[in-house]
Design a protein around this motif. Sequence first.
Motif, PDB file in Angstrom:
ATOM      1  N   TYR A   4       0.905  -1.354   0.053  1.00 18.95           N
ATOM      2  CA  TYR A   4      -0.053  -0.032   0.016  1.00 18.95           C
ATOM      3  C   TYR A   4       0.916   1.272   0.024  1.00 18.95           C
ATOM      4  O   TYR A   4       2.095   1.135   0.489  1.00 18.95           O
ATOM      5  N   GLN A   5       0.341   2.187  -0.667  1.00 21.11           N
ATOM      6  CA  GLN A   5       1.157   3.655  -0.755  1.00 21.11           C
ATOM      7  C   GLN A   5       0.507   4.808   0.080  1.00 21.11           C
ATOM      8  O   GLN A   5      -0.734   4.801   0.057  1.00 21.11           O
ATOM      9  N   TYR A   6       1.504   5.368   0.644  1.00 22.57           N
ATOM     10  CA  TYR A   6       1.104   6.409   1.634  1.00 22.57           C
ATOM     11  C   TYR A   6       1.928   7.695   1.091  1.00 22.57           C
ATOM     12  O   TYR A   6       3.081   7.645   0.686  1.00 22.57           O
ATOM     13  N   ARG A   7       1.117   9.007   1.412  1.00 27.80           N
ATOM     14  CA  ARG A   7       1.916  10.047   1.183  1.00 27.80           C
ATOM     15  C   ARG A   7       2.186  11.040   2.413  1.00 27.80           C
ATOM     16  O   ARG A   7       0.976  11.336   2.872  1.00 27.80           O
ATOM     17  N   CYS A   8       3.226  11.277   3.149  1.00 28.83           N
ATOM     18  CA  CYS A   8       3.472  12.214   3.901  1.00 28.83           C
ATOM     19  C   CYS A   8       3.717  13.476   3.400  1.00 28.83           C
ATOM     20  O   CYS A   8       4.382  13.827   2.323  1.00 28.83           O
ATOM     21  N   GLU A   9       3.053  14.580   4.051  1.00 24.26           N
ATOM     22  CA  GLU A   9       3.261  16.034   3.331  1.00 24.26           C
ATOM     23  C   GLU A   9       4.642  16.516   3.470  1.00 24.26           C
ATOM     24  O   GLU A   9       4.990  17.406   2.464  1.00 24.26           O
ATOM     25  N   LYS A  10       5.420  16.246   4.450  1.00 21.89           N
ATOM     26  CA  LYS A  10       6.744  16.615   4.645  1.00 21.89           C
ATOM     27  C   LYS A  10       7.787  15.760   3.793  1.00 21.89           C
ATOM     28  O   LYS A  10       8.771  16.168   3.095  1.00 21.89           O
ATOM     29  N   CYS A  11       7.601  14.444   3.889  1.00 20.67           N
ATOM     30  CA  CYS A  11       8.829  13.480   3.510  1.00 20.67           C
ATOM     31  C   CYS A  11       8.370  12.826   2.074  1.00 20.67           C
ATOM     32  O   CYS A  11       9.222  12.405   1.294  1.00 20.67           O
ATOM     33  N   GLY A  12       7.008  12.766   1.636  1.00 21.91           N
ATOM     34  CA  GLY A  12       6.816  12.341   0.401  1.00 21.91           C
ATOM     35  C   GLY A  12       6.174  10.978   0.310  1.00 21.91           C
ATOM     36  O   GLY A  12       5.653  10.392   1.402  1.00 21.91           O
ATOM     37  N   ALA A  24      -4.734   0.850   6.631  1.00 21.63           N
ATOM     38  CA  ALA A  24      -5.263   1.796   7.489  1.00 21.63           C
ATOM     39  C   ALA A  24      -5.572   2.906   6.515  1.00 21.63           C
ATOM     40  O   ALA A  24      -4.765   2.992   5.585  1.00 21.63           O
ATOM     41  N   ALA A  25      -6.484   3.929   6.865  1.00 23.44           N
ATOM     42  CA  ALA A  25      -6.463   5.346   6.182  1.00 23.44           C
ATOM     43  C   ALA A  25      -5.442   6.193   6.299  1.00 23.44           C
ATOM     44  O   ALA A  25      -5.137   6.810   5.185  1.00 23.44           O
ATOM     45  N   ALA A  26      -4.821   5.903   7.227  1.00 23.29           N
ATOM     46  CA  ALA A  26      -3.591   6.674   7.689  1.00 23.29           C
ATOM     47  C   ALA A  26      -2.475   5.523   8.201  1.00 23.29           C
ATOM     48  O   ALA A  26      -2.849   4.837   9.019  1.00 23.29           O
ATOM     49  N   GLU A  27      -1.237   6.193   8.013  1.00 20.14           N
ATOM     50  CA  GLU A  27      -0.183   5.553   8.556  1.00 20.14           C
ATOM     51  C   GLU A  27       0.917   6.414   9.161  1.00 20.14           C
ATOM     52  O   GLU A  27       1.036   7.703   8.622  1.00 20.14           O
ATOM     53  N   VAL A  28       1.639   6.110  10.063  1.00 22.93           N
ATOM     54  CA  VAL A  28       2.743   7.015  10.658  1.00 22.93           C
ATOM     55  C   VAL A  28       3.937   7.003   9.837  1.00 22.93           C
ATOM     56  O   VAL A  28       4.505   5.957   9.384  1.00 22.93           O
ATOM     57  N   CYS A  29       4.363   8.166   9.437  1.00 23.12           N
ATOM     58  CA  CYS A  29       5.444   8.349   8.481  1.00 23.12           C
ATOM     59  C   CYS A  29       6.950   7.741   9.471  1.00 23.12           C
ATOM     60  O   CYS A  29       7.064   8.194  10.463  1.00 23.12           O
ATOM     61  N   ALA A  36       0.428   9.976   7.479  1.00 22.43           N
ATOM     62  CA  ALA A  36       0.428   9.966   5.966  1.00 22.43           C
ATOM     63  C   ALA A  36      -0.613   9.445   5.771  1.00 22.43           C
ATOM     64  O   ALA A  36      -1.251   8.232   6.067  1.00 22.43           O
ATOM     65  N   ALA A  37      -1.254  10.098   4.522  1.00 24.19           N
ATOM     66  CA  ALA A  37      -2.690   9.652   4.054  1.00 24.19           C
ATOM     67  C   ALA A  37      -2.542   8.578   3.016  1.00 24.19           C
ATOM     68  O   ALA A  37      -1.413   8.624   2.282  1.00 24.19           O
ATOM     69  N   ARG A  38      -3.259   7.680   2.839  1.00 19.58           N
ATOM     70  CA  ARG A  38      -3.263   6.439   1.999  1.00 19.58           C
ATOM     71  C   ARG A  38      -3.539   6.813   0.345  1.00 19.58           C
ATOM     72  O   ARG A  38      -4.377   7.871   0.192  1.00 19.58           O
ATOM     73  N   VAL A  39      -2.791   6.522  -0.495  1.00 20.07           N
ATOM     74  CA  VAL A  39      -2.813   7.226  -1.850  1.00 20.07           C
ATOM     75  C   VAL A  39      -3.496   5.856  -2.571  1.00 20.07           C
ATOM     76  O   VAL A  39      -2.947   5.035  -2.660  1.00 20.07           O
TER      77      VAL A  39
END
Length: 92
Positions: A4-12, A24-29, A36-39
Amino acid sequence: MAIYQYRCEKCGAFDVSRPIGTAAAAEVCADCGGAAARVFGSPYLARTSRPLARALQAQEASADEPRVVRRAPSRESAAPPADPRHALLPRP
């Protein structure tokens, strides 16, 4: 396991491997510890080549309705072997 791919606003973007259906809908970077929200992206879909599709279709059709041969092919219509060594093999 699925990736699953997630995107952090700071790290990418980053990937997380989880059993199917447990993302999960969100994961800890891992880098900054932020949320980080799921993409959601497109799945990997491969297209079957035409020759392979034709062969699979013929195999599927012959499982229930095999082609019926009315007579054996004549020897004159048989093409000569492409490899001259094949001519030395015994023939029925």
